[in-house]
Design an enzyme around this catalytic site. Structure first.
Site, short mmCIF file in Angstrom:
data_model
loop_
_atom_site.label_atom_id
_atom_site.label_comp_id
_atom_site.label_asym_id
_atom_site.label_seq_id
_atom_site.Cartn_x
_atom_site.Cartn_y
_atom_site.Cartn_z
N HIS A 90 0.81 -1.21 0.00
CA HIS A 90 0.00 0.00 0.00
C HIS A 90 0.85 1.26 0.00
CE1 HIS A 90 -3.79 2.24 0.92
NE2 HIS A 90 -4.28 1.19 0.29
N ASP A 152 -7.45 4.27 9.08
CA ASP A 152 -8.79 4.14 8.50
C ASP A 152 -8.92 2.84 7.73
OD1 ASP A 152 -9.77 6.57 9.45
OD2 ASP A 152 -8.98 7.69 7.76
N GLU A 262 -12.63 13.02 12.78
CA GLU A 262 -11.94 13.13 11.51
C GLU A 262 -12.79 14.02 10.61
OE1 GLU A 262 -10.50 9.94 8.21
OE2 GLU A 262 -9.83 9.55 10.26
#
Length: 420
Positions: A90, A152, A262
């Site tokens: 990632h 997240d 957030e």
């Protein structure tokens, strides 16, 4: 301990001479090797960023930290051979790649998973190659416990996020994931395997945490746990004025009102990728733009909040607590969205986005990404010049902006756009 190498077959005779190097390496490391054909877009030659692609010499799947150490030690003795640790790939700019080098698939390491109670507090020892979503599921389902700080997106490896920071909406309360680990096992650049903590090999400990993999490869981590809640009240509220959004966000993190804080910037239009449709939380919820003041600019701001609670808590008590907290905020009335979900559903919410993106083909599209700290004293100017001008039409992807407390952020770097 067994691992195996997958050779990347090259396109010309000059490159194919690397075959002998792979065979020699396999024999030297006492690894069980299998040869398969891969092109430049093979799993070890690309990452989530989709901007760079390279041809590694081999992909190695280690079964234990000892395999990692042998590979690194062999590479350290070479004048040109490089090694890169790859979690779930990632990274954004090719950090998990090694051109004509060795890529270690850390997910292959057999999981050490052990719950420890030290001076009355729970911890879990996990492999650096374990996915956070697997750690979550096992901790919650088997022990009713969970790590305190998350990212997240949880289809990331433990060692991967600890090498960066690990930031999400809980960071204001508990700090990043790097602040919630007490011990590491690290394979250094010389191939030595060392245990480190704040008191043992402390320079390596603080170097590896947030060190972008340049101080060693994390093969095990001891992570702080806490009791897991049962349910989450998940809320989104919308603002037209950035100053009001920023003040409310800052007050919420300073007062520890919610368990998660957030937010994101959205385009003030019906753009499906960046506009009003991105705000509602349930399929039955509708964003009504008639509530938006006529004075609103080209972008709006969404504050995303979560409050944890137990199954034993009466729904009316949760409603009262949430209404009391939201009653102090200055969001646009009529643009509040909320749902109740399990704790697991909330933490795995981005997994559903991933599945949808893979279904429509956008998951494999390039994902350029920019990470910034913006100080409180400059955030209003940043909004005026960047959000309202440069990014007023969106970026066909998320623009996250949320508050962090400086004294909670100790180590690492941010994986997204944030406000301090």
């Amino acid at each position: 301990m067994l691992a195996y190498l997958e050779h990347f077959v090259h396109e010309n005779d000059a490159e194919s001479r690397q075959d002998d190097d792979v065979a020699t390496l396999s024999k030297a490391l006492e690894l069980q090797a299998s040869v398969e054909e891969f092109g430049p877009t093979g799993v070890a030659g690309k990452d989530f960023g989709g901007i760079k692609s390279v041809k590694p010499l081999a992909l190695i799947r280690p079964s234990a930290a000892a395999d990692v150490a042998r590979v690194v030690k062999h590479a350290a003795a070479s004048s040109s051979l490089t090694v890169a640790a790859r979690g779930n790939g990632h990274s954004i700019n090719g950090q998990a790649m090694a051109e004509q080098g060795l890529v270690l698939d850390m997910r292959a390491i057999q999981d050490p998973f052990e719950i420890l109670w030290i001076e009355g507090s729970p911890y879990v020892d996990v492999s650096g190659g374990a996915l956070w979503e697997d750690v979550l599921k096992r901790c919650v389902s088997e022990f009713g416990l969970a790590p305190r700080s998350w990212t997240d997106y949880l289809s990331l490896t433990v060692g991967g996020t600890l090498s960066y920071a690990g930031v999400s909406g809980q960071t204001f309360r508990y700090g990043p994931q790097t602040s919630n680990v007490t011990e590491l096992e690290v394979v250094t650049g010389k191939g030595d395997t060392l245990c480190c903590s704040q008191t043992e090999n402390s320079e390596l400990f603080f170097g590896a945490l947030g060190g972008l993999g340049q101080f060693g490869i994390i093969t095990r981590a001891r992570v702080v746990l806490q009791e897991a809640p049962d349910m989450v009240r998940w809320i989104r509220v919308v603002y037209s004025e950035f100053e009001e959004y920023a003040r409310d966000a800052e007050s919420l993190v300073e007062e520890y009102c919610f368990d998660y804080v957030e937010g994101f910037v959205l385009v003030n239009s019906d753009n499906r990728a960046n506009g009003w449709p991105t705000v509602p939380l349930g399929p039955e919820q509708v964003f009504d733009p008639t509530h938006i003041p006529f004075t609103a600019g080209p972008v709006l701001y969404c504050l995303e909040l979560a409050l944890h609670y137990r199954n034993a808590d009466h729904p009316s008590r949760v409603d009262t607590d949430v209404d009391g907290l939201l009653g102090r905020l200055r969001f646009i009335q009529g643009l509040k969205f909320q749902v109740d979900v399990t704790y697991m559903e909330f933490l795995l919410r981005v997994k559903r986005v991933e599945e949808h993106a893979k279904g429509n083909g956008t998951w494999d599209a390039p994902h350029p990404w920019l990470n910034l700290f913006v100080s409180k004293s400059h955030i209003v100017d940043f909004d005026r010049e960047v959000f309202k001008k440069i990014l007023k039409d969106g970026v066909d992807g998320p623009i996250l902006v949320y508050p962090l407390l400086r004294n909670k952020y100790v180590l690492g770097s941010l994986p997204t756009l944030h406000q301090l």
